[in-house]
Design a protein around this motif. Sequence first.
Motif, PDB file in Angstrom:
ATOM      1  N   ALA A   1      64.215  67.003 117.020  1.00 19.13           N
ATOM      2  CA  ALA A   1      64.221  67.348 115.594  1.00 19.13           C
ATOM      3  C   ALA A   1      65.213  66.462 114.838  1.00 19.13           C
ATOM      4  CB  ALA A   1      64.577  68.817 115.415  1.00 19.13           C
ATOM      5  N   ALA A   2      66.379  66.211 115.451  1.00 16.26           N
ATOM      6  CA  ALA A   2      67.386  65.369 114.798  1.00 16.26           C
ATOM      7  C   ALA A   2      66.855  63.944 114.639  1.00 16.26           C
ATOM      8  CB  ALA A   2      68.675  65.377 115.612  1.00 16.26           C
ATOM      9  N   LYS A   3      66.155  63.461 115.645  1.00 17.88           N
ATOM     10  CA  LYS A   3      65.602  62.096 115.607  1.00 17.88           C
ATOM     11  C   LYS A   3      64.534  61.993 114.514  1.00 17.88           C
ATOM     12  CE  LYS A   3      65.919  58.104 117.469  1.00 17.88           C
ATOM     13  NZ  LYS A   3      67.249  57.459 117.418  1.00 17.88           N
ATOM     14  N   SER A   4      63.711  63.031 114.403  1.00 10.93           N
ATOM     15  CA  SER A   4      62.659  63.034 113.392  1.00 10.93           C
ATOM     16  C   SER A   4      63.280  62.884 111.992  1.00 10.93           C
ATOM     17  CB  SER A   4      61.875  64.353 113.503  1.00 10.93           C
ATOM     18  OG  SER A   4      60.905  64.456 112.507  1.00 10.93           O
ATOM     19  N   ALA A   5      64.339  63.654 111.738  1.00  8.84           N
ATOM     20  CA  ALA A   5      65.016  63.593 110.439  1.00  8.84           C
ATOM     21  C   ALA A   5      65.650  62.216 110.224  1.00  8.84           C
ATOM     22  CB  ALA A   5      66.080  64.679 110.369  1.00  8.84           C
ATOM     23  N   GLU A   6      66.270  61.719 111.280  1.00  9.49           N
ATOM     24  CA  GLU A   6      66.971  60.432 111.182  1.00  9.49           C
ATOM     25  C   GLU A   6      65.993  59.291 110.879  1.00  9.49           C
ATOM     26  OE1 GLU A   6      69.181  59.599 114.832  1.00  9.49           O
ATOM     27  OE2 GLU A   6      68.727  57.476 114.488  1.00  9.49           O
ATOM     28  N   LEU A   7      64.785  59.370 111.435  1.00  6.64           N
ATOM     29  CA  LEU A   7      63.832  58.268 111.289  1.00  6.64           C
ATOM     30  C   LEU A   7      62.988  58.339 110.012  1.00  6.64           C
ATOM     31  CD1 LEU A   7      62.400  57.989 114.932  1.00  6.64           C
ATOM     32  CD2 LEU A   7      63.800  56.281 113.750  1.00  6.64           C
ATOM     33  N   SER A   8      62.994  59.487 109.318  1.00  3.42           N
ATOM     34  CA  SER A   8      61.994  59.629 108.249  1.00  3.42           C
ATOM     35  C   SER A   8      62.107  58.553 107.168  1.00  3.42           C
ATOM     36  CB  SER A   8      61.979  61.039 107.671  1.00  3.42           C
ATOM     37  OG  SER A   8      63.275  61.482 107.429  1.00  3.42           O
ATOM     38  N   ASP A   9      63.315  58.188 106.748  1.00  2.00           N
ATOM     39  CA  ASP A   9      63.440  57.125 105.750  1.00  2.00           C
ATOM     40  C   ASP A   9      63.172  55.755 106.332  1.00  2.00           C
ATOM     41  OD1 ASP A   9      63.862  58.712 103.599  1.00  2.00           O
ATOM     42  OD2 ASP A   9      66.054  58.749 103.808  1.00  2.00           O
ATOM     43  N   PHE A  10      63.557  55.570 107.590  1.00  2.00           N
ATOM     44  CA  PHE A  10      63.287  54.293 108.268  1.00  2.00           C
ATOM     45  C   PHE A  10      61.798  53.952 108.202  1.00  2.00           C
ATOM     46  CE2 PHE A  10      61.491  52.639 112.257  1.00  2.00           C
ATOM     47  CZ  PHE A  10      62.024  51.356 112.287  1.00  2.00           C
ATOM     48  N   TYR A  11      60.954  54.964 108.456  1.00  2.00           N
ATOM     49  CA  TYR A  11      59.503  54.707 108.436  1.00  2.00           C
ATOM     50  C   TYR A  11      59.055  54.232 107.053  1.00  2.00           C
ATOM     51  CZ  TYR A  11      59.203  57.236 112.911  1.00  2.00           C
ATOM     52  OH  TYR A  11      59.339  57.637 114.211  1.00  2.00           O
ATOM     53  N   PHE A  12      59.563  54.874 106.001  1.00  2.00           N
ATOM     54  CA  PHE A  12      59.170  54.460 104.647  1.00  2.00           C
ATOM     55  C   PHE A  12      59.614  53.026 104.380  1.00  2.00           C
ATOM     56  CE2 PHE A  12      59.492  59.183 103.346  1.00  2.00           C
ATOM     57  CZ  PHE A  12      58.167  59.386 103.681  1.00  2.00           C
ATOM     58  N   GLU A  13      60.822  52.700 104.830  1.00  2.00           N
ATOM     59  CA  GLU A  13      61.317  51.328 104.633  1.00  2.00           C
ATOM     60  C   GLU A  13      60.407  50.322 105.328  1.00  2.00           C
ATOM     61  OE1 GLU A  13      65.325  51.557 106.118  1.00  2.00           O
ATOM     62  OE2 GLU A  13      65.829  53.025 104.542  1.00  2.00           O
ATOM     63  N   GLU A  14      59.972  50.670 106.535  1.00  2.00           N
ATOM     64  CA  GLU A  14      59.097  49.759 107.285  1.00  2.00           C
ATOM     65  C   GLU A  14      57.735  49.599 106.602  1.00  2.00           C
ATOM     66  OE1 GLU A  14      59.680  47.829 110.134  1.00  2.00           O
ATOM     67  OE2 GLU A  14      61.743  48.359 109.627  1.00  2.00           O
ATOM     68  N   LEU A  15      57.198  50.695 106.082  1.00  2.00           N
ATOM     69  CA  LEU A  15      55.913  50.599 105.378  1.00  2.00           C
ATOM     70  C   LEU A  15      56.078  49.653 104.180  1.00  2.00           C
ATOM     71  CD1 LEU A  15      54.697  54.360 105.233  1.00  2.00           C
ATOM     72  CD2 LEU A  15      54.053  52.619 106.905  1.00  2.00           C
ATOM     73  N   ALA A  16      57.188  49.825 103.437  1.00  2.00           N
ATOM     74  CA  ALA A  16      57.423  48.993 102.253  1.00  2.00           C
ATOM     75  C   ALA A  16      57.652  47.532 102.646  1.00  2.00           C
ATOM     76  CB  ALA A  16      58.620  49.538 101.472  1.00  2.00           C
ATOM     77  N   LYS A  17      58.429  47.327 103.719  1.00  2.00           N
ATOM     78  CA  LYS A  17      58.708  45.968 104.194  1.00  2.00           C
ATOM     79  C   LYS A  17      57.427  45.233 104.535  1.00  2.00           C
ATOM     80  CE  LYS A  17      62.873  46.092 106.785  1.00  2.00           C
ATOM     81  NZ  LYS A  17      63.357  46.253 108.150  1.00  2.00           N
ATOM     82  N   ASN A  18      56.456  45.992 105.002  1.00  2.00           N
ATOM     83  CA  ASN A  18      55.181  45.392 105.385  1.00  2.00           C
ATOM     84  C   ASN A  18      54.167  45.375 104.239  1.00  2.00           C
ATOM     85  OD1 ASN A  18      55.168  44.585 108.377  1.00  2.00           O
ATOM     86  ND2 ASN A  18      56.249  46.539 108.342  1.00  2.00           N
ATOM     87  N   GLY A  19      54.685  45.544 103.028  1.00  2.00           N
ATOM     88  CA  GLY A  19      53.859  45.307 101.854  1.00  2.00           C
ATOM     89  C   GLY A  19      53.238  46.520 101.188  1.00  2.00           C
ATOM     90  N   MET A  20      53.497  47.706 101.710  1.00  2.00           N
ATOM     91  CA  MET A  20      52.881  48.879 101.074  1.00  2.00           C
ATOM     92  C   MET A  20      53.710  49.367  99.894  1.00  2.00           C
ATOM     93  SD  MET A  20      51.374  51.178 104.205  1.00  2.00           S
ATOM     94  CE  MET A  20      50.293  52.099 103.102  1.00  2.00           C
ATOM     95  N   THR A  21      53.035  49.940  98.911  1.00  2.00           N
ATOM     96  CA  THR A  21      53.727  50.621  97.823  1.00  2.00           C
ATOM     97  C   THR A  21      54.024  52.037  98.301  1.00  2.00           C
ATOM     98  OG1 THR A  21      52.448  49.352  96.240  1.00  2.00           O
ATOM     99  CG2 THR A  21      53.496  51.343  95.403  1.00  2.00           C
ATOM    100  N   VAL A  22      55.308  52.368  98.366  1.00  2.00           N
ATOM    101  CA  VAL A  22      55.692  53.698  98.859  1.00  2.00           C
ATOM    102  C   VAL A  22      56.387  54.423  97.729  1.00  2.00           C
ATOM    103  CG1 VAL A  22      57.083  54.946 100.570  1.00  2.00           C
ATOM    104  CG2 VAL A  22      55.987  52.784 101.193  1.00  2.00           C
ATOM    105  N   GLU A  23      55.764  55.472  97.217  1.00  2.00           N
ATOM    106  CA  GLU A  23      56.380  56.173  96.082  1.00  2.00           C
ATOM    107  C   GLU A  23      56.008  57.654  96.063  1.00  2.00           C
ATOM    108  OE1 GLU A  23      54.855  53.586  93.003  1.00  2.00           O
ATOM    109  OE2 GLU A  23      53.093  54.850  92.726  1.00  2.00           O
TER     110      GLU A  23
END
Length: 324
Positions: free
Chosen positions: A263-285
Amino acid sequence: MKIVNKLLVAGTFALTFSSAAFAEKWDMPMAYSATNFHSEHGVMFADKVAEYTNGDLEITVHPGGSLFKGGEIKRAVQTGQAPIGERFMSAHANELPILGWDNLPFLATTYEDNDKLWQAAKDTVNAALESQNLVSLYTCPWPGQGFYFKKAVSSSADTQGIKFRSYNSATATFAKELGMIPVQVEAAELSQALATGVAEAFISSGSTGYDRKVWEHLTHYYKVNAWLPRNYVMVNKAAWDGLNPDTQAALEKAAAETSASCAAKSAELSDFYFEELAKNGMTVEPAGEEFLKELRAIGEQMTETWLKDAGSEGQAIIDAYKGM
Ligand code: PCA
């Protein structure tokens, strides 16, 4: 004296040898990618079990639906084809409505609230699983759920006729309410479904979008944080009953520790995933106001439907949660 020592050494060797020779071996099918945090925690759990049982129980994790496909894992464990396995809980709400407790839109949208809701639901859910020959060992939440599209979407006017990958009956209903055409696809087959046009949108966390590199096919992610659904690790009841009490206690200890870490890892990673989606060109909003308003209205209907299906036990969970 020397002889006694030798005998002791020989005795110890024989004991160690016999316990290793008779170590019980369990295969553990899991539904999601090997590199996903759920699967990594499955491996952590297996390692802890080996440690806490002194090697008496060896669990081998098979991630990515490689041993049984996601949709087959629960049945495989129920029938004893696999002694243990992991699956997305609300995927089974069609056969056991109470398992949709974590799929209620906008009810518990932080990790803290999701945990409270689980505390309120746990006993009822575990009893329902037990009635299906399953012993639930631990659960772990996915990050909040939002929508993936291949164009900008600001309301249901933009979603008509879109082929939408759903992961359970509740998300299929959600899709239909938005004028979309639902098709159920496993996360393990999601990239292929997007590549071949079987699906062109879906609801999930940033985690699954990242695992499946969906930026290769899609362009927009709308954060909604509609709910934080859980995976659970279950054991076949007969396999569980066949373990001695010490081994059961070792599994419970390993499960409690793994659950907290996951559960702690899930919380820790949630913003990381959004950053990766954005880094790879997606609009994340965040989803826009109009879309969100529609989603909330559909969410209320979904909750009503669930309460009808889950009955007084469902209402009791919501009441207990609200009283916490
Ligand atoms: N990923 C899984 C379930 C929920 C989530 O975030 C999936 O999309 O199948």
